[in-house]
Structure formats: C-alpha cells, structure tokens
Design an enzyme around this catalytic site. Sequence first.
Site: not given
Ligand code: 3PG
Length: 400
Positions: A37, A199, A356, A379
């Site tokens: 990142r 899931k 992920g 996310g």
């Molecule tokens: C992540 O690592 O998915 C982002 O930096 C968002 O982090 P957070 O889910 O704590 O908002």
Amino acid sequence: MSSFKTLDDLDVDGKRVLVRVDFNVPMKDGRVTDATRIERAVPTIRHLTDAGATVLLLSHFGRPKGKRVAEMSLQPVLPALQQAFSGMEVSFSADCIGAKANAAAAAAPAGSVVLLENLRFHAGEEANDAHFAASLADLGDIYVNDAFSAAHRAHASVEALARKLPAAAGRLMQAELEHLGAALENPKRPVAAIVGGAKISTKLDLLGNLVKKVDMLAIGGGMANTFLNAVGVPVGKSLCEKDMAGTARSILDTAKAANCDVVLPTDAVVADTLAEGVEVETVSVKQVPDNLMILDCGPATAEHLAKRLGACATLVWNGPLGCFETPPFDAATNQVAQAAARLTKDGNLLSVAGGGDTVAALGHAGVLDDFTYVSAAGGAFLEWLEGKALPGVRALMDAA
Ligand code: 3PG
Ligand code: MG
C-alpha cells in the site's frame, strides 16, 4: 465512468497538498511486513513533490476508536516510507490537526513529505465531523484522495474534507476506478465473475448484484457447498450454510431471469480433515461421502472454468475456489488463476481481482503481476462489487 478530477487538473507548485493515503499496512514487531500500500502511493506523492508541492500524508491505522493508542501510532511506518520514497525528505507530526500539525506543515519545505499521526486518534474522523474536517483543511490548499481502499468509509478525511478544498483523485485511486469501471460498468462481453470464499452470508449483496451484471458466475469455495445443498446435492461434512438454502435458490432465480449462467462445481476434492498431507479423493459432487468434506473444486471443474474463460472478454475475481492455504487444496485456484493469467498475457482477457484473501490466493498461484489489475482494497472492493456508491468516490465526483 462518471468523472472526477485527477492530478492532471491541478497546479500544485508552492502549494500544500493533503493526500489521503491508506497506510493501514500489516505490521509485526514494529515493522511493516507488506509495504504494497505504501509503494502504490509513491507515483502520486512523487508527482506532487516533483511539481513543487509540500505533501501532507493523512492515514488511519487500526481502529483506535477516537483515542490515542500508542500501539496504533503511524510513527513506526516512517522507516518504510523513507525506504519507498528514496531521495525525498520525510518527517512525522505527532498529531494530525492543531498546533503540532500546523507547525510541521509550515516547517516542511516544498518537495518534502510530512506523515501526520493516525487520523482515528480523533473521534471526529469516523464521525465525519465537519469541525475535524475543517481543522484538516486548515493545514493545506488542495486535497487528493489516493485511498480507494478506504473509500467505503464516510469518514472526515475521506468524505467531508473532499468538500472543503479543491479535490482530485490520486494516481492509485484513478487506476482503481478506471480498472473497476472497465470490468463492470462498461465491460467488453462476455463478462465472467468468479466468486469464492467460505460463506454466502457475507456476500449476499455481492452475488445479487453480480448476477445482474455478468454473463457467467462461477461459484467456488465453501459457498459453493451452500448452493449445492440448496439444489438438493448432499455435501457430506462440508462447510455449508443450510439456513441459507432459500437465499441461495433466490440468487439462482435472479440469475436465471437476468440470463446469467451460474456455474457450480461438478467434482470436488474431499478429505476428512483440513490438513496438509491428508488422504484425499476426487469425486463427483453427486457422490460426496457422508463422512468427508469438500476442500477444493475438482480438476474437471477447474478445467471447465479455464475453458469457459477462454470464451470471455472480461473477468472479475473475488475469493479462492478452495482452501488454498493448505495444499493440495490450492490446485483448482492455481489452475484457474494461471489460465486467466495466460489469457490476459495473450491479450484475450481483461482480468480484475481484489478483496482480502484473493490477493493472497493469486500471489500463491504466482500470477499477481499477470492480471490486468489487482486491487489493493479489501472491504471497498467488495462494496464496489455490491454496486454500492462509495462515499469517498462520490465526494470526488461531486467535487469535479
Ligand atoms: C482496510 O484495511 O481495509 C482499510 O484500510 C479500511 O480499514 P477499516 O476496515 O478499519 O475501515
Ligand atoms: Mg478492513
């Protein structure tokens, strides 16, 4: 693709530019263990410093919930920054607003970089608080958002701040939006999606959105068992959300109405425990023994998917097809990922992946550099696949 401003629209010479980055990086024993990142933010930062700006970096780290938590300081990230930004002067400010931050910003010469302390030490960040955003805005002249992976958070540095200063997308944000747009908003057809993972309960909105947008949806991983069970195929001891059978069937109905071909595994690799070196069997999904569990898609399924991808122009991938962390249950993921990589390298497929586990799975398959684009987001990538408007992206578009 709706429009947003980019670095090309800015004149930053002699200006202080607030750059929202996502340095929520993995750390162990006070060291950054994966600097991806940070490295991905370099083009934006270098562009700005080369153009004569002072760069003030804004980021969150962890979830300190509005309090100063020593273990969640961004200071330990500094050596990794110094390494990634070789040749640039980088300093640290122990607060992201107020007297300390203002002094650090004022002292930083043009062409230098200041990393500001964790935004989430202030409750105003997650509250998208206007006063907190105004305090951030006080530090600089221009706002650049280069944190697509935090764009799903309606937080002050992502949302409110974009409305307080002239705002533009950084290069990483721009690349994410352009590639994701090419994959789902205005794609070349046929479009395939591969969705795996444990899931369906965590991916209902995603599946519901994808079946309306893609021509073929291949389902793998634990969630395929839920679908198999829902259509009356017994799955033995496999991970399976039996209470989701109705939901799975309604996703299949939506897919049918939308002319999306859902591809479920036809064969599976089964064993009695998830461990390396266990005895495995490959069986038809119609013959999964009661005492065994499905841990990967079988070779016929993998071959079929690879062949189907050959007839597609675009691929969106989220989630592994099997328990790839434990060989030999990585075989189907590897085989299909390598097929997608080959098609991409030959110029026959635009392939976009993210979220992920997916990056880890593709890295394990050795194809990370061979996909058209692999998102750095978790996310945010998932919410984008769900078809949701991301607050950070919307704010940039409103600002354009
Ligand atoms: C992540 O690592 O998915 C982002 O930096 C968002 O982090 P957070 O889910 O704590 O908002
Ligand atoms: Mg997260």
